[in-house]
Design an enzyme around this catalytic site. Structure first.
Site, PDB file in Angstrom:
ATOM      1  N   ASP A 110      -1.692   2.747   1.237  1.00 36.64           N
ATOM      2  CA  ASP A 110      -1.151   3.828   0.372  1.00 36.64           C
ATOM      3  C   ASP A 110      -2.251   4.322  -0.557  1.00 36.64           C
ATOM      4  O   ASP A 110      -3.321   3.729  -0.642  1.00 36.64           O
ATOM      5  CB  ASP A 110       0.008   3.272  -0.470  1.00 36.64           C
ATOM      6  CG  ASP A 110      -0.443   2.067  -1.281  1.00 36.64           C
ATOM      7  OD1 ASP A 110      -0.331   0.944  -0.783  1.00 36.64           O
ATOM      8  OD2 ASP A 110      -0.971   2.250  -2.404  1.00 36.64           O
ATOM      9  N   ASP A 122      -1.855   4.484  -3.914  1.00 33.56           N
ATOM     10  CA  ASP A 122      -1.518   4.007  -5.252  1.00 33.56           C
ATOM     11  C   ASP A 122      -0.880   5.140  -6.084  1.00 33.56           C
ATOM     12  O   ASP A 122       0.062   5.777  -5.590  1.00 33.56           O
ATOM     13  CB  ASP A 122      -2.759   3.385  -5.927  1.00 33.56           C
ATOM     14  CG  ASP A 122      -2.364   2.443  -7.052  1.00 33.56           C
ATOM     15  OD1 ASP A 122      -1.412   1.669  -6.875  1.00 33.56           O
ATOM     16  OD2 ASP A 122      -2.987   2.497  -8.119  1.00 33.56           O
TER      17      ASP A 122
HETATM   18  N1  LIG Z   1      -1.043   0.299  -4.500  1.00 33.24           N
HETATM   19  C1  LIG Z   1      -1.114  -1.020  -4.482  1.00 33.24           C
HETATM   20  N2  LIG Z   1      -1.311  -1.709  -5.632  1.00 33.24           N
HETATM   21  C2  LIG Z   1      -1.400  -3.055  -5.599  1.00 33.24           C
HETATM   22  N3  LIG Z   1      -1.282  -3.796  -4.490  1.00 33.24           N
HETATM   23  C3  LIG Z   1      -1.067  -3.146  -3.337  1.00 33.24           C
HETATM   24  N4  LIG Z   1      -0.920  -3.592  -2.080  1.00 33.24           N
HETATM   25  C4  LIG Z   1      -0.743  -2.533  -1.282  1.00 33.24           C
HETATM   26  N5  LIG Z   1      -0.758  -1.383  -1.999  1.00 33.24           N
HETATM   27  C5  LIG Z   1      -0.975  -1.750  -3.277  1.00 33.24           C
END
Ligand SMILES: Nc1ncnc2[nH]cnc12
Ligand SMILES: CSC[C@H]1O[C@H](OP(=O)(O)O)[C@H](O)[C@@H]1O
Length: 310
Positions: free
Chosen positions: A219, A221
């Site tokens: 992703d 974030d």
């Molecule tokens: N955006 C994110 N922040 C922290 N840990 C994650 N693991 C997968 N995506 C994450």
């Protein structure tokens, strides 16, 4: 165990089994820091080489990142004879070019855990040690992995990109970051974010194990101005494809990695061995013998018997 198990694989979110390898048995060593997250699977490769696989959050993903028994995990792997750990992790991307589905081998870490995780085998003992952690991943292992991971990704043919030399932020969780935090991490130089690489990497260093992280992006974030912020549901969308690729990568690199570890003489995977001799404060009579016994579980070279530490 007939064959020494020299390689440990830690699977993260979505990677709970290496079912493309042949399962041989489960082992569940009780360490001075308790039991590992889950029983460890001993698996064999087509060559007959054995490896140890551990699911970081348990096989049913029942352990949240802050509660992972990282000391027991690392100690248990070392007790099986493991010398090098290749850990997988689902991570958020803090850079446009690292799109979900991409893989990365980071070289640096920014610690944003909040002191709630036991981060040292020496914690609570009368023995003080300051492990060197300027280069938190084992550089020779990482550069050895680069070509092999790239080859595996090419063989798979899905166009998964591999990024090198990235900086991963390790946050506490379990909630994801705010937009402000995510933007700040980018300004700090963070490229990736997860909740798991610490204290795992610190403990591997204290146990003198080589350690590398294969980060798999799921992703973006929370930093992109016009996009929704990350949700667990979004992470799950990419998790299965990333886990399938991770299994292929693991199988492809393991045979060669094991051969490299087994080889005598110049062994680049033993690069951490001996490093704690520069880290443990000189022995005094005030050190509790019970603490020395406990530490001998992970560092028998320094703490079993009566020899002086420094
Ligand atoms: N955006 C994110 N922040 C922290 N840990 C994650 N693991 C997968 N995506 C994450
Ligand atoms: C399921 S999203 C957050 C969760 O995923 C990552 O786990 P792992 O590193 O074990 O793959 C991240 O670190 C968080 O723990």
């Amino acid at each position: 165990m007939t064959e020494k198990v020299l390689i440990g694989i830690i699977g993260g979110s979505g990677l709970y089994h290496l079912d493309n390898l042949t399962f041989l048995k489960h082992v569940n060593p009780e360490t001075p820091w308790g039991f590992p997250s889950s029983p460890i699977s001993i698996c064999s490769l087509p060559s007959g080489i054995q490896v140890a696989f551990l699911a970081r959050h348990g096989t049913g993903h029942t352990i949240s990142p802050s509660a992972v028994p990282a000391r027991a995990n690392i100690a248990a792997l070392k007790s099986l004879g493991v010398r090098a750990i290749v850990a997988f992790s689902a991570v958020g991307s803090l850079r446009e070019e690292i799109s979900p589905g991409s893989f990365a081998l980071p070289s640096q870490i920014i610690d944003r855990t909040k002191g709630v995780r036991a981060a040292s085998f020496f914690e609570g003992t009368s023995i003080v040690a300051h492990a060197s952690f300027g280069d938190p991943f084992s550089g020779k292992l990482v550069s050895w992995l680069e070509d092999r991971v790239r080859k595996a990704l090419e063989q798979e043919g899905r166009g998964v990109k591999l990024f090198m030399d990235k900086c991963i932020v390790c946050m506490e969780g379990p909630q994801f970051s705010t937009r402000a935090e995510s933007i700040m991490y980018r300004q700090w130089g963070g490229d990736l974010i997860n909740m798991s690489v610490l204290p795992e990497a610190k403990l591997a260093r204290e146990a003198e194990l080589s350690y590398a992280l294969i980060a798999t992006a799921t992703d973006y974030d929370a930093w992109r101005p016009h996009s929704d912020t990350v949700t667990a549901a979004e992470v799950f969308k990419t998790l299965k494809a990333n886990a399938d690729t991770s299994r292929l990568v693991a199988a492809t690199v393991l045979d060669e990695l094991h051969a490299a570890v087994s080889a005598s003489g110049e062994n680049f995977l033993l690069e951490q061995v001996g490093s704690m001799s520069f880290s443990i404060m000189p022995r005094s009579e005030k050190q509790d013998p019970e603490h020395r016994k406990k530490l001998a579980y992970v560092l028998p070279e320094y703490f079993s018997g009566e020899q002086q530490v420094n």
